[in-house]
Structure formats: C-alpha cells, structure tokens
Scaffold this active site. Structure first.
Site, short mmCIF file in Angstrom:
data_model
loop_
_atom_site.label_atom_id
_atom_site.label_comp_id
_atom_site.label_asym_id
_atom_site.label_seq_id
_atom_site.Cartn_x
_atom_site.Cartn_y
_atom_site.Cartn_z
N CYS A 1 -21.53 3.45 6.86
CA CYS A 1 -20.21 3.02 7.33
C CYS A 1 -20.29 1.77 8.22
CB CYS A 1 -19.56 4.18 8.08
SG CYS A 1 -18.07 3.75 8.93
N GLY B 1 -14.84 -1.23 -5.32
CA GLY B 1 -14.74 -2.27 -6.34
C GLY B 1 -13.55 -3.19 -6.07
N ILE B 2 -12.41 -2.59 -5.75
CA ILE B 2 -11.19 -3.39 -5.55
C ILE B 2 -11.28 -4.24 -4.28
CG2 ILE B 2 -8.73 -3.14 -4.91
CD1 ILE B 2 -9.21 -3.07 -7.95
N SER C 1 -12.90 0.35 -10.41
CA SER C 1 -11.75 -0.09 -9.60
C SER C 1 -11.36 0.95 -8.56
CB SER C 1 -10.55 -0.39 -10.50
OG SER C 1 -9.97 0.83 -10.92
N ALA D 1 -19.66 -1.08 -9.08
CA ALA D 1 -19.04 -0.20 -8.08
C ALA D 1 -18.57 1.06 -8.81
CB ALA D 1 -17.88 -0.92 -7.40
N ALA E 1 -11.90 2.15 -4.44
CA ALA E 1 -11.69 1.34 -3.23
C ALA E 1 -12.76 0.25 -3.07
CB ALA E 1 -11.66 2.24 -2.01
N ARG F 1 -33.38 7.37 9.69
CA ARG F 1 -34.53 6.65 9.12
C ARG F 1 -34.33 5.14 9.10
NH1 ARG F 1 -33.89 8.43 2.79
NH2 ARG F 1 -31.95 7.33 2.39
N HIS G 1 12.48 -1.13 16.06
CA HIS G 1 12.91 -2.27 15.25
C HIS G 1 12.54 -3.58 15.96
CE1 HIS G 1 15.39 -4.75 12.66
NE2 HIS G 1 15.85 -5.35 13.74
N ALA H 1 -15.43 7.95 5.72
CA ALA H 1 -16.06 8.07 7.03
C ALA H 1 -15.32 9.07 7.92
CB ALA H 1 -16.10 6.71 7.70
#
Ligand SMILES: Cc1cc2nc3c(=O)[nH]c(=O)nc-3n(C[C@H](O)[C@H](O)[C@H](O)COP(=O)(O)OP(=O)(O)OC[C@H]3O[C@@H](n4cnc5c(N)ncnc54)[C@H](O)[C@@H]3O)c2cc1C
Length: 464
Positions: free
Chosen positions: A43, A185-186, A181, A268, A183, A36, A443, A318
C-alpha cells in the site's frame, strides 16, 4: 538460539499488519512485527500511495492544460517523468519511514527479515544477523499479495510491466496496452493517457470496471473514450510477441484475433496472495487458490492463527486489511468486535473522472430479491461542480423500496473518492432514505448531489 516470547506476532507490516500491531499494543499486548522488505507493505510503497502521488501529477498537468478555461495563462505546459516518479517515491518513502516511528512509539518489537511458521505459535525469522525464533500464543498473518502473471504475458520490466514497473518507468510509453480494467489497470491507463500515451485498455468481461454498477462502467467508458482512450471489452490478450522495442499483442474479440503493435504493455490482471513457503499447509491452514481460508473473524481454523488483508481474500483493499487488523487485535485481547461487512467497504478508483461505490449495484440488489428505488443526480446540476469546471459525473443511489434501507451508492466524477464516505457512514448507521432526506448538506458543495440523488429516488429532486 534464544527464543523471544510475545503475546502476539504479526507477520507482514502492510496496512493490515502494522495497524493490527498498533491496536494490539494499545490494548496492552506485547507485540512483535516481522517484515521482509518495507514497512507499510504494498500500500505505502507500491500501491495506494505512490499511485495517488503519480495521479496527482497527471491531474495537475491536465488542469494546467485547461488553464485558459479558468482565465489563466500557462504556456509551454509539459512534464518531467523522472521528476514525477521521484516525487511519488519520496511520498512513499516518507510514509514508510513514518510506520517505523509508529512501531517505536507503540513499543512494538520490529524485526526485518523473512518469516516462516515452523510450528504452532512459532515464527522463525531470517534476519541479516541470522535466524531468530519468536513464540506467541497468537500469530496474525498479513503477508499480502503480488501481481498475478498469466502464462505468456509475464512482465519483463522492459516491454511488459507490472504495477511496480509502471510506478518507476524509465521511459514514457507512446503506444500503451493495459490488460485488465480493474482499479489498478484503469488508474495506470488514466495516468499515462493523460500524459499523452496512446492508450488501449483490454477487458475480458463485457464492461470496464466490472465490479462497479453497470451504469457507472458505461459512464466511465464514455469519458475515457472522449479523452482518447481505446476500450476493448469482451476481449482477451492471447499472446504477446516481444520484438525490439515493440510488442505485438494478439487480441481476440468474438472469436476473431487481431494483431496490434504497442511499445509498452501493463499487465493488471489481478493479484495472488503470498501464501507460499510459510509452512501453512503443515500447520493445517486451508488455502483456496492463493488465499488463506478464514471465517468472518479471520480465524484460519488453526488455534491462535489468523489471516488478514490481501492474503485472506477479496476485497483487496488497504482499508479492509486495516479494519480486519483492528478486529483481530481486539478479539485476541478478549474483546467482542463485530466482523467486517464486505458490503459496507467502499471501493475507489482514482482515475479521471474518479469512481467510488459502496454496497450493492442496481443489478445485484435486484438479484438479491430487493424491490428497489433508484435515484440519480448528474454533476451538471450542481453549482459547485460547475464552478470547479467539473460538470461531468453522476451519483446514483439504490434503496430498498419497502424499508428505505440504502442498499448501495455509485459515483463517478470529481472528488467522489472523498464523498463516498458520507454514504459509508450512512450504511454503517443503518440510515434510511428519510434520515438522508432530512440531513442538511452545506452549500455550495459537491455533497449536495448526494442529497439530490436520494431525493430523486423518492421523486423529490430539486435541481433537475
Ligand atoms: C498499484 C496498486 C494500487 C493500489 N491502490 C489502492 C488504493 O488506492 N486503495 C486501496 O485500498 N488499495 C489499493 N491497493 C491495494 C492495497 O495495496 C492492498 O489491498 C493492501 O496493501 C493490502 O494490505 P496487506 O497488509 O494485506 O498486505 P501488503 O500491503 O501487501 O503487505 C504485506 C507485507 O508483508 C510482507 N511479507 C510478505 N511475506 C513475508 C514474510 N514471509 N515474512 C515477512 N514479511 C513478509 C511484505 O513484504 C509486505 O510488506 C493497490 C494495490 C496496488 C498494487
């Protein structure tokens, strides 16, 4: 009115719907998708992608402010908020446009319009050109979710924002209150705080990022406070008094109410599924609060009707939506897919420092009766982290002491949202501590800390 017939109709073109449509087309089904508003759903247009574009701007800004540390000169570092937003919208637009191309490439019929389900196997679509009716043996509902609004704390787009307003700010908040708080909101708290807003986060639970391991929440809180954020836990915003250019928030903590003044509030406090006005009740689909009730194969109990992604409940991610889409497409095409295992789905928060986790927290593992071994490795012990100037962070692993099964991994620090997938693959392959200890990690990389954390759980840590 002519009726067009398909093997599958997908309602909603977010990461759940469009991925389901592509997989079904790959499997030879004749597929239609109805959307729509915008291809790519929340997302791509208002969620994962535009937030990451904005957060990238604040991350670069932060790094530029640290230029001297790296032997560089960057005088007069600043930002242009409109340009930051413009870039974020352009990134979202580019990806949303790409979904249209993917539909064409896979020969999926796309209809732009509002869908309803007047009867089993029927989807009616209100398009610009009038109503169209589509029929199919199978229908996948992937209509997603929207911001939850609490009475009295509703967004007005001026003083009180939802994520959509926070993604298209007309001004930079000076004194910002973020309610919630999780994801979302933070991430906004991190973005605006980094750009200089005096930011307060209020969380009703006893810790921020409440779905994360308690140790990670505590680490995150310490890092955010160091960056100048105010964190109020076990606190509830009871009321918002809106004035001219300011909001007075009534914040209750331990029975005491304090009145604090902000110029902007971001709400949030969760999401609600888009379940209304589809005709679901008439079809006999069950709705629990704002989510369609489904089994492990996303079946609604109504023959040929499936629900995936945010509309089918937590975790509201998602990649969970997309994976469910693939699973249902394969099921419809006669395959034998595995159900999605929520405990193997990673959750990522793209704040600074980043947070990522998969599986059970230490507390949850104990609650489930596991005898556990826990490993930890700090970023300060890793050469690459120090070279990057990112020595703040922690990687924690939780194993079943008897079987060596990796029960959970919890990370905070630079790039952990990329690193976590290593542990996700490990869990998917039912890896034990021995496989992980015997794996050679390149490394110098941040991934070496993933190794060290496992070694620590078995008293074999090297660099600590
Ligand atoms: C600010 C924010 C940041 C986020 N960040 C992340 C992140 O970093 N990582 C992550 O994994 N998740 C993130 N999410 C969550 C993620 O966006 C959702 O989990 C995901 O979009 C769910 O996909 P979906 O396909 O179920 O629904 P949606 O993406 O919501 O798509 C549903 C689509 O259905 C359409 N639709 C609804 N009703 C109808 C109808 N009747 N007829 C036709 N079309 C209809 C809608 O227009 C929409 O396009 C974030 C969310 C927000 C709000």
């Amino acid at each position: 009115m002519t009726e067009k017939s398909f093997d599958l109709i997908v309602v909603g073109a977010g990461p759940g719907g469009y991925v389901a449509a592509i997989r079904a087309a790959q499997l030879g089904l004749k597929v239609a998708i109805v959307e729509r508003e915008h291809m790519g759903g929340i997302c791509l247009n208002w969620g994962c992608i535009p937030t990451k574009a904005m957060l990238r701007s604040s991350e670069v800004f932060h790094l530029m402010q640290r230029a001297k540390e790296f032997g560089l000169k960057a005088d007069g570092v600043g930002y242009d908020l409109d340009a930051v937003v413009k870039r974020s919208r352009a990134v979202a637009g580019q990806l949303s446009g790409g979904i249209g191309h993917l539909m064409k490439k896979n020969k999926i019929t796309t209809l732009m319009g509002e869908a309803t389900l007047p009867a089993k196997g029927k989807v009616s679509v209100k398009t610009e050109k009038g109503e169209q009716v589509l029929t199919a043996k199978n229908v996948i509902l992937a209509t997603g979710a929207r911001a939850r609004e609490l009475p009295g704390l509703e967004a007005d787009g001026d003083l009180v924002w939802t994520y959509k307003h926070a993604l298209t700010p007309k001004r930079m908040p000076k004194k910002l209150l973020v309610i919630g708080s999780g994801a979302i909101g933070i991430e906004f708290a991190s973005f605006y705080n980094t750009l200089g807003a005096d930011t307060t986060v209020v969380e009703v639970m006893d810790r921020i990022l409440p779905v994360e391991d308690a140790e990670i929440s505590a680490f995150a809180k310490k890092a955010f406070v160091k960056q100048g954020m105010t964190i109020r836990e076990k606190a509830t915003v009871k009321q918002l008094d809106r004035g001219s250019g300011k909001v007075t928030a009534h914040i209750e903590t331990g029975g005491k109410v304090e009145k604090l003044v902000f110029d902007t509030v971001i709400s949030a406090v969760g999401i609600v599924g888009n379940v209304e006005d589809l005709g679901l009740e008439k079809l006999g689909a069950k709705i629990d609060r704002s989510h369609v009730v489904v089994d492990e194969y996303c079946r609604t109990g109504v023959d040929g009707l499936y629900a995936i992604g945010d509309i089918a409940g937590a975790p509201w991610l998602a990649h969970k939506a997309s994976h469910e889409g693939v699973m249902v497409a394969e099921l419809i095409a006669g395959g034998n897919p595995h159900p999605v295992r929520p405990e193997s789905i990673a959750g990522c928060t793209y704040c600074q420092p980043q947070v990522a986790s998969v599986g059970y927290s230490e507390a949850k593992a104990k609650e489930l009766g596991h005898d556990i071994r826990v490993g930890r490795f700090p970023f300060i012990g890793n050469g690459k982290a120090i070279a990057l100037g990112e020595a703040e962070g922690l990687i924690k692993t939780v194993f079943d002491a008897k079987t060596g099964e990796l029960l959970g991994a919890h990370m905070i620090g630079a790039e952990v949202t990329e690193l976590i997938q290593g542990y996700v693959v490990g869990r998917q392959l039912e890896t034990t501590e021995e496989d992980l200890m015997n794996t050679v990690f390149p490394h110098p990389t941040l991934s070496e800390m993933m190794h060290e954390s496992v070694l620590d759980a078995y008293d074999r840590v090297i660099h600590m």
